[in-house]
Design a protein around this motif. Sequence first.
Motif, PDB file in Angstrom:
ATOM      1  N   GLN A 208       0.827  -1.206   0.000  1.00 42.93           N
ATOM      2  CA  GLN A 208       0.000   0.000   0.000  1.00 42.93           C
ATOM      3  C   GLN A 208       0.864   1.260   0.000  1.00 42.93           C
ATOM      4  O   GLN A 208       0.564   2.233  -0.696  1.00 42.93           O
ATOM      5  CB  GLN A 208      -0.935  -0.009   1.218  1.00 42.93           C
ATOM      6  CG  GLN A 208      -2.211  -0.809   1.016  1.00 42.93           C
ATOM      7  CD  GLN A 208      -3.127  -0.176  -0.005  1.00 42.93           C
ATOM      8  OE1 GLN A 208      -3.492   0.996   0.099  1.00 42.93           O
ATOM      9  NE2 GLN A 208      -3.504  -0.946  -1.017  1.00 42.93           N
ATOM     10  N   ASP A 242      -4.248  -3.083  -5.485  1.00 46.23           N
ATOM     11  CA  ASP A 242      -4.858  -2.322  -4.399  1.00 46.23           C
ATOM     12  C   ASP A 242      -5.790  -3.208  -3.577  1.00 46.23           C
ATOM     13  O   ASP A 242      -5.745  -3.200  -2.340  1.00 46.23           O
ATOM     14  CB  ASP A 242      -5.616  -1.129  -4.977  1.00 46.23           C
ATOM     15  CG  ASP A 242      -6.096  -0.167  -3.900  1.00 46.23           C
ATOM     16  OD1 ASP A 242      -5.305   0.142  -2.984  1.00 46.23           O
ATOM     17  OD2 ASP A 242      -7.256   0.270  -3.966  1.00 46.23           O
ATOM     18  N   LYS A 243      -6.617  -4.000  -4.251  1.00 49.02           N
ATOM     19  CA  LYS A 243      -7.529  -4.906  -3.544  1.00 49.02           C
ATOM     20  C   LYS A 243      -6.756  -5.982  -2.787  1.00 49.02           C
ATOM     21  O   LYS A 243      -7.032  -6.249  -1.609  1.00 49.02           O
ATOM     22  CB  LYS A 243      -8.509  -5.557  -4.530  1.00 49.02           C
ATOM     23  CG  LYS A 243      -9.684  -4.690  -4.914  1.00 49.02           C
ATOM     24  CD  LYS A 243     -10.682  -5.471  -5.724  1.00 49.02           C
ATOM     25  CE  LYS A 243     -11.935  -4.640  -6.015  1.00 49.02           C
ATOM     26  NZ  LYS A 243     -12.702  -4.316  -4.810  1.00 49.02           N
ATOM     27  N   SER A 245      -3.706  -6.033  -1.711  1.00 45.81           N
ATOM     28  CA  SER A 245      -2.893  -5.533  -0.601  1.00 45.81           C
ATOM     29  C   SER A 245      -3.742  -4.967   0.536  1.00 45.81           C
ATOM     30  O   SER A 245      -3.255  -4.795   1.648  1.00 45.81           O
ATOM     31  CB  SER A 245      -1.891  -4.486  -1.086  1.00 45.81           C
ATOM     32  OG  SER A 245      -2.539  -3.412  -1.725  1.00 45.81           O
ATOM     33  N   LYS A 246      -5.012  -4.690   0.257  1.00 46.31           N
ATOM     34  CA  LYS A 246      -5.946  -4.307   1.328  1.00 46.31           C
ATOM     35  C   LYS A 246      -6.695  -5.527   1.867  1.00 46.31           C
ATOM     36  O   LYS A 246      -7.529  -5.396   2.763  1.00 46.31           O
ATOM     37  CB  LYS A 246      -6.973  -3.303   0.792  1.00 46.31           C
ATOM     38  CG  LYS A 246      -6.426  -1.914   0.530  1.00 46.31           C
ATOM     39  CD  LYS A 246      -7.537  -1.036  -0.047  1.00 46.31           C
ATOM     40  CE  LYS A 246      -7.057   0.377  -0.308  1.00 46.31           C
ATOM     41  NZ  LYS A 246      -8.101   1.180  -1.020  1.00 46.31           N
ATOM     42  N   GLU A 248      -8.967  -7.111   0.393  1.00 47.09           N
ATOM     43  CA  GLU A 248     -10.370  -7.054   0.001  1.00 47.09           C
ATOM     44  C   GLU A 248     -10.619  -8.073  -1.101  1.00 47.09           C
ATOM     45  O   GLU A 248      -9.808  -8.213  -2.022  1.00 47.09           O
ATOM     46  CB  GLU A 248     -10.716  -5.651  -0.509  1.00 47.09           C
ATOM     47  CG  GLU A 248     -10.642  -4.578   0.567  1.00 47.09           C
ATOM     48  CD  GLU A 248     -10.894  -3.188   0.014  1.00 47.09           C
ATOM     49  OE1 GLU A 248     -11.015  -3.062  -1.232  1.00 47.09           O
ATOM     50  OE2 GLU A 248     -10.944  -2.235   0.810  1.00 47.09           O
TER      51      GLU A 248
END
Length: 398
Positions: A208, A242-243, A245-246, A248
């Motif tokens: 992130q 992004d997903k 590493s979050k 999600e």
Amino acid sequence: MQCVRKVTEDLYWVGANDKRLALFENIHPIPRGTSYNSYVLLDEKNVLFDTADWSVCRQFIENVEYVLADRTLDYMVINHMEPDHGASIEEILLRYPKVKIICTAKATMMMNQFGFPVKNIQEVKEGDTMSFGKHEVTFVAAPMVHWPEAMVTFDTTAGVLFSADAFGSFGSLDGKLFADEVNFDRDWIDDARRYYTNIVGKYGPQVQKLLKKAGGLDIKYICPLHGPVWRKDIGYFLEKYDKWSKYEPEEQGVLIAYASMYGNTESAAHILATKLCEKGMTNIALYDVSCTHVSYLISEAFKYSHMALLSVTYNLKIFPVMQNFIEDMAALNLQKRVVGVVENGSWAPQAGSLIAEELDKMKEMTVLNEQMTILSSLNDATYDQLDDLAESIIESMK
């Protein structure tokens, strides 16, 4: 003979592919092989970005020599010191003894640990810049993505991000260097996800931080150390990272993973899948953990919003391969999932409560209340309970 491709006007891919390697890092199956990417920039000063694994060293060296022709090599930028990218450093030093190495202080330490005779080093840190002539670069620290010495290099002139192990993928390139030369969403995304989740997945917060830094750069190309180069639809892949590493989920769906000894728990898994489909949830992936490498299970766990874990009790514990899967989930920092749990046992079923305890130690994992027990084999009552579990999973998606 050389096997190179032009990336930009001044930049060439000089890496190599290995289709013989069976296990990446000697643990993850790679049936499509892998690429080791390296790049040469021709400018007033000529620059090599990273090297390649020893297994492809001959092809790599031939590629470098072909691109350089009668030019000298002035600099070698080491973004990442892992041996699949750093093993050929000494070969470059032998052929180009005047080359200056650019790297982080930790990379210098690791080169000494690996026994490379390095002397001509210029250590750089976050925000440092260099000019090679027409091309100017800036160095961005990327510690723990996924080694502590890692950095990425951004060519501000051409908009090229040399991203080290970030934005990579399993799979041999087979001549197709660019992501837009393949159907990435069909043929590559599963390998890219499995690469990220198993190699880098533990370090989501660090990824992130790198994504936030990348957001301030005008990126036109991403040149990773494994897998295709990106020059179009870069936002598509950044969104995936992004997903992931979050932590999600990419999709609303259910991973059903079962550990069965004599077929009864397996039958329960298939019934649960059938019940879910009957109720309209068809986005399901079903795996026998005993014959599926855990790297595939981890990849699917990152992909889907829900899981159902079904396990027999074995020596009063969770069945070993299911235990291994759960431990890998924890080690790779998986979180934010909804999980249904089913246990089976003939005299002292305990797998379910033990699985729930393990999930409880992870972040934001919701275990559905409908944890159920099978006593040896299925009957009408357990059939109804599986229907209730399917209903509970679907309700939780709302």
